[in-house]
Scaffold this motif. Structure first.
Motif, PDB file in Angstrom:
ATOM      1  N   LEU B 150       3.305  -0.926   7.774  1.00  8.86           N
ATOM      2  CA  LEU B 150       1.975  -0.846   8.375  1.00  8.86           C
ATOM      3  C   LEU B 150       1.768   0.495   9.073  1.00  8.86           C
ATOM      4  O   LEU B 150       0.665   1.014   9.117  1.00  8.86           O
ATOM      5  CB  LEU B 150       1.787  -1.970   9.394  1.00  8.86           C
ATOM      6  CG  LEU B 150       1.311  -3.309   8.849  1.00  8.86           C
ATOM      7  CD1 LEU B 150       1.343  -4.350   9.941  1.00  8.86           C
ATOM      8  CD2 LEU B 150      -0.093  -3.190   8.290  1.00  8.86           C
ATOM      9  N   ARG B 151       2.852   1.036   9.600  1.00  7.45           N
ATOM     10  CA  ARG B 151       2.713   2.285  10.353  1.00  7.45           C
ATOM     11  C   ARG B 151       2.822   3.516   9.459  1.00  7.45           C
ATOM     12  O   ARG B 151       2.810   4.634   9.959  1.00  7.45           O
ATOM     13  CB  ARG B 151       3.765   2.350  11.455  1.00  7.45           C
ATOM     14  CG  ARG B 151       3.443   1.455  12.634  1.00  7.45           C
ATOM     15  CD  ARG B 151       4.361   1.749  13.790  1.00  7.45           C
ATOM     16  NE  ARG B 151       5.755   1.553  13.426  1.00  7.45           N
ATOM     17  CZ  ARG B 151       6.379   0.373  13.476  1.00  7.45           C
ATOM     18  NH1 ARG B 151       5.723  -0.686  13.882  1.00  7.45           N
ATOM     19  NH2 ARG B 151       7.634   0.259  13.135  1.00  7.45           N
ATOM     20  N   ALA B 152       2.947   3.320   8.152  1.00  8.68           N
ATOM     21  CA  ALA B 152       3.145   4.462   7.256  1.00  8.68           C
ATOM     22  C   ALA B 152       1.812   4.984   6.730  1.00  8.68           C
ATOM     23  O   ALA B 152       0.784   4.315   6.810  1.00  8.68           O
ATOM     24  CB  ALA B 152       4.042   4.048   6.098  1.00  8.68           C
ATOM     25  N   TYR B 153       1.867   6.183   6.182  1.00 13.39           N
ATOM     26  CA  TYR B 153       0.696   6.777   5.533  1.00 13.39           C
ATOM     27  C   TYR B 153       0.789   6.542   4.019  1.00 13.39           C
ATOM     28  O   TYR B 153       1.889   6.400   3.486  1.00 13.39           O
ATOM     29  CB  TYR B 153       0.639   8.276   5.810  1.00 13.39           C
ATOM     30  CG  TYR B 153       0.180   8.594   7.203  1.00 13.39           C
ATOM     31  CD1 TYR B 153      -1.174   8.740   7.478  1.00 13.39           C
ATOM     32  CD2 TYR B 153       1.088   8.714   8.249  1.00 13.39           C
ATOM     33  CE1 TYR B 153      -1.607   9.017   8.745  1.00 13.39           C
ATOM     34  CE2 TYR B 153       0.660   8.990   9.536  1.00 13.39           C
ATOM     35  CZ  TYR B 153      -0.691   9.143   9.782  1.00 13.39           C
ATOM     36  OH  TYR B 153      -1.120   9.403  11.039  1.00 13.39           O
ATOM     37  N   PRO B 154      -0.341   6.553   3.305  1.00 14.64           N
ATOM     38  CA  PRO B 154      -0.316   6.266   1.873  1.00 14.64           C
ATOM     39  C   PRO B 154       0.639   7.150   1.077  1.00 14.64           C
ATOM     40  O   PRO B 154       1.248   6.688   0.115  1.00 14.64           O
ATOM     41  CB  PRO B 154      -1.767   6.516   1.447  1.00 14.64           C
ATOM     42  CG  PRO B 154      -2.568   6.240   2.655  1.00 14.64           C
ATOM     43  CD  PRO B 154      -1.710   6.655   3.818  1.00 14.64           C
ATOM     44  N   HIS B 155       0.794   8.422   1.477  1.00 13.23           N
ATOM     45  CA  HIS B 155       1.635   9.301   0.655  1.00 13.23           C
ATOM     46  C   HIS B 155       3.107   8.907   0.736  1.00 13.23           C
ATOM     47  O   HIS B 155       3.923   9.403  -0.046  1.00 13.23           O
ATOM     48  CB  HIS B 155       1.448  10.762   1.063  1.00 13.23           C
ATOM     49  CG  HIS B 155       2.055  11.115   2.379  1.00 13.23           C
ATOM     50  ND1 HIS B 155       3.362  11.498   2.508  1.00 13.23           N
ATOM     51  CD2 HIS B 155       1.547  11.119   3.623  1.00 13.23           C
ATOM     52  CE1 HIS B 155       3.627  11.741   3.767  1.00 13.23           C
ATOM     53  NE2 HIS B 155       2.547  11.510   4.466  1.00 13.23           N
ATOM     54  N   GLN B 156       3.462   8.044   1.668  1.00 13.02           N
ATOM     55  CA  GLN B 156       4.851   7.607   1.781  1.00 13.02           C
ATOM     56  C   GLN B 156       5.138   6.420   0.873  1.00 13.02           C
ATOM     57  O   GLN B 156       6.227   5.872   0.882  1.00 13.02           O
ATOM     58  CB  GLN B 156       5.158   7.260   3.236  1.00 13.02           C
ATOM     59  CG  GLN B 156       5.083   8.493   4.122  1.00 13.02           C
ATOM     60  CD  GLN B 156       5.036   8.163   5.589  1.00 13.02           C
ATOM     61  OE1 GLN B 156       4.365   7.229   6.004  1.00 13.02           O
ATOM     62  NE2 GLN B 156       5.750   8.917   6.385  1.00 13.02           N
ATOM     63  N   PHE B 157       4.135   6.000   0.091  1.00  8.98           N
ATOM     64  CA  PHE B 157       4.285   4.856  -0.799  1.00  8.98           C
ATOM     65  C   PHE B 157       4.318   5.305  -2.250  1.00  8.98           C
ATOM     66  O   PHE B 157       3.706   6.296  -2.609  1.00  8.98           O
ATOM     67  CB  PHE B 157       3.087   3.909  -0.643  1.00  8.98           C
ATOM     68  CG  PHE B 157       3.094   3.114   0.620  1.00  8.98           C
ATOM     69  CD1 PHE B 157       2.949   3.739   1.845  1.00  8.98           C
ATOM     70  CD2 PHE B 157       3.224   1.749   0.593  1.00  8.98           C
ATOM     71  CE1 PHE B 157       2.936   3.014   3.015  1.00  8.98           C
ATOM     72  CE2 PHE B 157       3.216   1.005   1.768  1.00  8.98           C
ATOM     73  CZ  PHE B 157       3.078   1.639   2.974  1.00  8.98           C
ATOM     74  N   SER B 158       4.992   4.523  -3.083  1.00 11.40           N
ATOM     75  CA  SER B 158       4.925   4.778  -4.517  1.00 11.40           C
ATOM     76  C   SER B 158       3.623   4.193  -5.065  1.00 11.40           C
ATOM     77  O   SER B 158       2.924   3.461  -4.373  1.00 11.40           O
ATOM     78  CB  SER B 158       6.110   4.103  -5.200  1.00 11.40           C
ATOM     79  OG  SER B 158       5.980   2.705  -5.076  1.00 11.40           O
ATOM     80  N   GLY B 159       3.318   4.532  -6.337  1.00 14.75           N
ATOM     81  CA  GLY B 159       2.078   4.067  -6.936  1.00 14.75           C
ATOM     82  C   GLY B 159       1.936   2.551  -6.908  1.00 14.75           C
ATOM     83  O   GLY B 159       0.897   2.010  -6.553  1.00 14.75           O
TER      84      GLY B 159
END
Lengths: 309, 322
Positions: B150-159
């Motif tokens: 929840l505290r992460a930004y989208p770029h820290q996620f895979s597709g």
């Protein structure tokens, strides 16, 4: 921009942590890659501190006519006056200490530059976003005004405005804001036009978020990187423009020494060997603008996703 | 089928009025979706399938306009809805999932901000309970360690993870209907499989209806209950997914199914439909598929009407395959 953030994604994915390396830390590391930019930043920081501390550190208050002594006028740098004071950068034709004048001048130059940039940025941002988000006649109206304004040289508009408004710090800020907002409006609009095509804006619409929220919370932050760069460059432009206007005698009154005014004061003595009256304020102006531009250049490189490795 | 479906699209026509002429992006499309049902909307690029989805959510921007037809959602005609009505429905009762998970999340906002925002736009709850719902939604779409995520930004996620977050945002307000516009096209097949599985499970559990827009028949085969095949803005065939895929009646559906490479045909040249999708701008009267159709004859110069050759199946063709 997201797909260009390879290093951060990889690092975060490797540790599985959410904030292994934050965007801020990465930004600082990338900025520090250029020695020249760090020199510029240090110089700029020094200039800002000197300007802010001018009333504390300068040997003389150039606004206080009681502290001026006409007998001390046009003394060379390092010369001692009759009363035993040493003027390290010399004095001007009214007996003002050049060092004090420059410190106070920096204060005014930076103040005017930053204030006008902040206001111009806010106004340009608002109209640029409006034009991009609503399009249609709003867009046409705003952008034609911008086009008309940008078709005149900035200095001309400022000269005409100041001729009407008169002199003073507040008035020069008004003139600079009027000149500059159009640059921001145009930059924001082009950035926002690209951003509003992206699916996250559509996704926000699907969530039925309010228009104001979509524009200011979703669009605006995504348009900021190019704006930060333009704003930094524009601070330097504003300072140069203010100096020019003051040099031409339309900017600040003689009682408030800005760098441009000091240069202008010494201009007539330049060929009679009394170089310091123009020279040192000129150097101060040069260093200020150069340091800002060095920082702006590196900001542009760091914030431009296309130049990312 | 129950008497009153959740969503009934009836004779929808959505046209773009461009300088070059009228583009009939959606031209007489009708279908219905019941609660808990999954409808597949299949077609090539430019067949109007996405535009049908956009029309349902009222997302068509000028020069596009719905010129005819009704979209009845739970008794309300969406084509006549005012902005306040839309605010009550969008993201709340009808949610949408987009194609590119790289683009649907705002890159500068944290995941919690984006989900909480979606909750607060429709529910009058405290930030804490909105956050609790956000967390719950992430768990439901199969995201491990939701608190950290929840505290992460989208770029820290895979597709795949981003698409899960996008699905979580769509689910967070418990919608009755989700419109998914090719949400797995940009993903690996393994991730696609996981997401399809989750979506199917979520729909079955919560009774949420799903309209899944795709060009990929194999996705539809495993996921959907009903399928609508679109061509050049028109609905050409619809029916239960097993029937349509087993025994396609429209030559275009048959071509689409034959175009999917299968293991049995190894070594043989792959099947393809000859020709290209016609430009919607220069589309005259008559069946738009006749130029590419083997069974076309003079009759196809007149547009065929919708017929019901079998119960539950509809077709727009003069020459149904036997």
């Amino acid at each position: 921009m997201a797909d260009a953030e390879g290093t951060g994604t990889a690092a975060a994915a490797a540790t599985g942590g959410a904030a292994a390396i934050g965007p801020w830390a990465r930004f600082r590391a990338e900025f520090a890659e250029s020695r020249l930019a760090m020199v510029g930043l240090a110089l700029l920081a020094a200039i800002v501190v000197l300007g802010l501390l001018a009333p504390v550190i300068s040997p003389q208050n150039p606004y206080d006519l009681a502290q001026l002594d006409v007998m001390d006028s046009k003394l060379a740098p390092g010369e001692e006056s009759a009363t035993g004071k040493t003027y390290w950068l010399g004095t001007d034709d009214q007996g003002r200490d050049m060092l004090s004048g420059i410190l106070y001048g920096l204060r005014i130059s930076l103040g005017v530059g930053i204030t006008s940039t902040v206001f111009a940025l806010a106004i340009g941002l608002f109209f640029g976003l409006l034009a991009a988000y609503f399009g249609g006649w709003t867009d046409t109206l705003v952008m034609r005004v911008v086009d008309i304004q940008l078709s005149f040289p900035a200095i001309l508009i400022a000269l005409v405005l100041l001729a009407v408004l008169g002199q003073g710090v507040g008035k020069i800020v008004v003139a600079l804001v009027t000149v500059q907002w159009a640059y921001y409006a145009r930059t924001v609009r082009s950035a926002a036009l690209v951003e509003r095509q992206k699916e996250y804006v559509e996704a926000a619409r699907v969530l039925a978020l309010g228009r104001a929220r979509i524009v200011f919370r979703h669009l605006l932050p995504n348009c900021l990187p190019p704006l930060i760069v333009v704003a930094t460059v524009q601070v330097a432009h504003a300072i140069a423009l203010e100096a020019t206007l003051s040099f031409l005698g339309l900017g600040l009154p003689i009682t408030e020494p800005s760098l441009g005014l000091l240069i202008s004061n010494g201009f007539q003595y330049l060929l009679s060997g009394k170089y310091w009256i123009s020279f040192y304020p000129g150097i101060a102006l040069l260093l200020t603008i150069m340091s800002i531009n060095l920082v702006a250049d590196q900001l542009r490189d760091v914030l431009n996703p296309r130049l990312r490795r | 089928m129950s008497a009153a479906p959740l969503l009934e699209v009836d004779g929808l026509r959505m046209h773009f009025f461009t300088k070059a002429g009228v583009v009939k992006a959606v031209d007489d499309v009708s279908f219905r979706v019941d609660r808990g049902q999954i409808l597949g909307l299949v077609g090539e690029s430019g067949s109007g399938k996405s535009m049908t989805g956009y029309s349902i959510l009222g997302l068509v921007d000028p020069p596009g306009r719905i010129v005819e037809g009704r979209i009845v959602f739970d008794g309300t005609d969406l084509t006549r809805l005012d902005p306040a009505g839309w605010r009550a429905i969008r993201g709340n009762r009808i949610a949408m999932i987009f194609q590119d998970p790289m683009m649907t999340l705002n890159p500068v906002l944290r995941i919690d901000t984006q989900i909480v925002e979606a909750v607060l736009a429709h529910a009058d709850v405290s930030r804490e309970s909105a956050l609790a719902r956000a967390r719950e939604a992430l768990v439901r779409v199969g995201i491990a360690s939701p608190d950290e995520r929840l505290r992460a930004y989208p770029h820290q996620f895979s597709g795949g993870m981003r698409q899960r977050v996008a699905i979580a945002i769509a689910l967070v307000n418990g919608p009755d209907l989700i419109i998914a516009d090719e949400p797995t096209t940009a993903l690996d097949v393994t991730i696609q499989g996981q997401i399809l599985f989750e979506m199917q499970k979520l729909c079955r559990e919560s009774g949420t209806a799903l309209v899944w827009i795709t060009h990929d028949l194999s996705v539809i085969a495993g996921l959907a209950d009903e399928v609508c095949v679109m061509y050049a803005g028109r609905l050409v065939e619809s029916g239960p997914v097993a029937d349509v895929l087993e025994r396609p009646l429209h030559p275009y559906s048959r071509g689409l199914i034959d175009s999917v490479p299968s293991r049995n045909e190894r070594g043989r040249p792959l099947h393809q439909i000859p020709g290209m999708t016609p430009s919607l701008l220069s589309l005259g009267p008559g069946c738009p598929f006749r130029e590419r159709c083997d069974s076309a004859n003079g009759a196809c110069r007149e547009s065929p009407a919708i017929t019901e050759p079998q119960p539950g199946r509809r077709l727009r063709c003069y020459h149904p395959a036997a």
